[in-house]
Design an enzyme around this catalytic site. Structure first.
Site, PDB file in Angstrom:
ATOM      1  N   VAL A 131     -36.905  10.926 120.484  1.00 29.57           N
ATOM      2  CA  VAL A 131     -36.832  11.755 119.280  1.00 29.57           C
ATOM      3  C   VAL A 131     -37.991  12.736 119.340  1.00 29.57           C
ATOM      4  CG1 VAL A 131     -36.883  11.787 116.768  1.00 29.57           C
ATOM      5  CG2 VAL A 131     -35.754   9.886 117.953  1.00 29.57           C
ATOM      6  N   HIS A 158     -45.705   4.707 117.012  1.00 33.93           N
ATOM      7  CA  HIS A 158     -45.122   3.370 116.891  1.00 33.93           C
ATOM      8  C   HIS A 158     -46.235   2.379 116.557  1.00 33.93           C
ATOM      9  CE1 HIS A 158     -41.208   4.068 119.132  1.00 33.93           C
ATOM     10  NE2 HIS A 158     -41.892   5.117 119.555  1.00 33.93           N
ATOM     11  N   HIS A 164     -44.167  10.836 116.632  1.00 37.97           N
ATOM     12  CA  HIS A 164     -44.211   9.633 115.795  1.00 37.97           C
ATOM     13  C   HIS A 164     -45.069   8.583 116.484  1.00 37.97           C
ATOM     14  CE1 HIS A 164     -40.723   9.601 118.445  1.00 37.97           C
ATOM     15  NE2 HIS A 164     -40.910   8.290 118.567  1.00 37.97           N
ATOM     16  N   ASN A 208     -45.139   7.833 122.381  1.00 35.25           N
ATOM     17  CA  ASN A 208     -44.424   8.207 123.602  1.00 35.25           C
ATOM     18  C   ASN A 208     -44.370   9.734 123.649  1.00 35.25           C
ATOM     19  OD1 ASN A 208     -43.843   5.593 124.489  1.00 35.25           O
ATOM     20  ND2 ASN A 208     -42.078   5.453 123.137  1.00 35.25           N
ATOM     21  N   ASP A 222     -38.451   0.885 112.434  1.00 35.61           N
ATOM     22  CA  ASP A 222     -37.653   1.357 113.555  1.00 35.61           C
ATOM     23  C   ASP A 222     -36.278   0.682 113.511  1.00 35.61           C
ATOM     24  OD1 ASP A 222     -38.478   2.641 116.607  1.00 35.61           O
ATOM     25  OD2 ASP A 222     -36.627   1.470 116.432  1.00 35.61           O
TER      26      ASP A 222
HETATM   27  P1  DGP Z   1     -39.277   7.230 121.053  1.00 33.96           P
HETATM   28  O1  DGP Z   1     -38.570   6.535 122.147  1.00 33.96           O
HETATM   29  O2  DGP Z   1     -40.794   7.078 121.158  1.00 33.96           O
HETATM   30  O3  DGP Z   1     -38.840   8.670 120.866  1.00 33.96           O
HETATM   31  O4  DGP Z   1     -38.873   6.438 119.754  1.00 33.96           O
HETATM   32  C1  DGP Z   1     -37.847   6.785 118.895  1.00 33.96           C
HETATM   33  C2  DGP Z   1     -37.602   5.584 118.035  1.00 33.96           C
HETATM   34  O5  DGP Z   1     -36.893   6.006 116.886  1.00 33.96           O
HETATM   35  C3  DGP Z   1     -36.756   4.500 118.709  1.00 33.96           C
HETATM   36  O6  DGP Z   1     -37.543   3.310 118.838  1.00 33.96           O
HETATM   37  C4  DGP Z   1     -35.604   4.274 117.772  1.00 33.96           C
HETATM   38  C5  DGP Z   1     -36.007   4.993 116.508  1.00 33.96           C
HETATM   39  N1  DGP Z   1     -34.917   5.652 115.808  1.00 33.96           N
HETATM   40  C6  DGP Z   1     -34.061   6.564 116.331  1.00 33.96           C
HETATM   41  N2  DGP Z   1     -33.181   6.957 115.404  1.00 33.96           N
HETATM   42  C7  DGP Z   1     -33.511   6.284 114.257  1.00 33.96           C
HETATM   43  C8  DGP Z   1     -32.957   6.272 112.945  1.00 33.96           C
HETATM   44  O7  DGP Z   1     -32.001   6.959 112.610  1.00 33.96           O
HETATM   45  N3  DGP Z   1     -33.577   5.438 112.057  1.00 33.96           N
HETATM   46  C9  DGP Z   1     -34.649   4.664 112.382  1.00 33.96           C
HETATM   47  N4  DGP Z   1     -35.160   3.882 111.404  1.00 33.96           N
HETATM   48  N5  DGP Z   1     -35.192   4.660 113.600  1.00 33.96           N
HETATM   49  C10 DGP Z   1     -34.620   5.463 114.526  1.00 33.96           C
END
Ligand code: DGP
Length: 112
Positions: free
Chosen positions: A95, A101, A99, A86, A29
């Site tokens: 997003v 976590h 996914h 989430n 993340d």
């Molecule tokens: P959520 O809040 O459950 O939708 O988590 C989305 C997660 O994705 C958040 O913890 C940050 C991560 N994230 C968003 N954009 C990027 C990215 O471009 N690269 C990476 N590695 N993580 C990302």
């Protein structure tokens, strides 16, 4: 499709990969909430948990199996870790490509 995680899966956006197979991709993340914070994404674009169907049961089982493998590899199997999908606005989903976590490596905040 304008999906950031689809672009990560395709390699169009760089990420720090942890695991890759024909069904899922896992990466660190970008904004870690714990010492170990890894995301597992299905390669198939599924918006959220609400959109998994019974046809995805094997995929879901695989996601959890990969989570277990990653936890072991990162040394948090025994100390403990949290798995979170989430789902939707109130849960803080930002997003909209489902996914899982994986969070661990320290004592996590009490959700109880
Ligand atoms: P959520 O809040 O459950 O939708 O988590 C989305 C997660 O994705 C958040 O913890 C940050 C991560 N994230 C968003 N954009 C990027 C990215 O471009 N690269 C990476 N590695 N993580 C990302």
């Amino acid at each position: 499709m304008d999906c950031i995680f689809c672009k990560i899966i395709e390699g169009e956006i760089p990420s720090k990969a942890v695991y890759n197979d024909e069904l899922v991709f896992a990466f660190y993340d970008v904004s870690p909430k714990a010492p170990v914070h890894i995301l597992i994404v299905p390669k198939k674009h599924i918006v959220s948990v609400n959109d998994f169907t019974v046809d995805d049961n094997a995929l879901l089982a695989h996601i959890f199996d990969v989570a277990k493998q990653i936890a072991k590899r990162k040394g948090i199997s025994e100390s403990g870790y949290r798995l979170i999908f989430n789902t939707g606005k109130d849960a803080g989903q930002t997003v909209f490509h489902a996914h899982l976590h994986i969070l661990g490596g320290d004592t996590l905040c009490d959700l109880g």
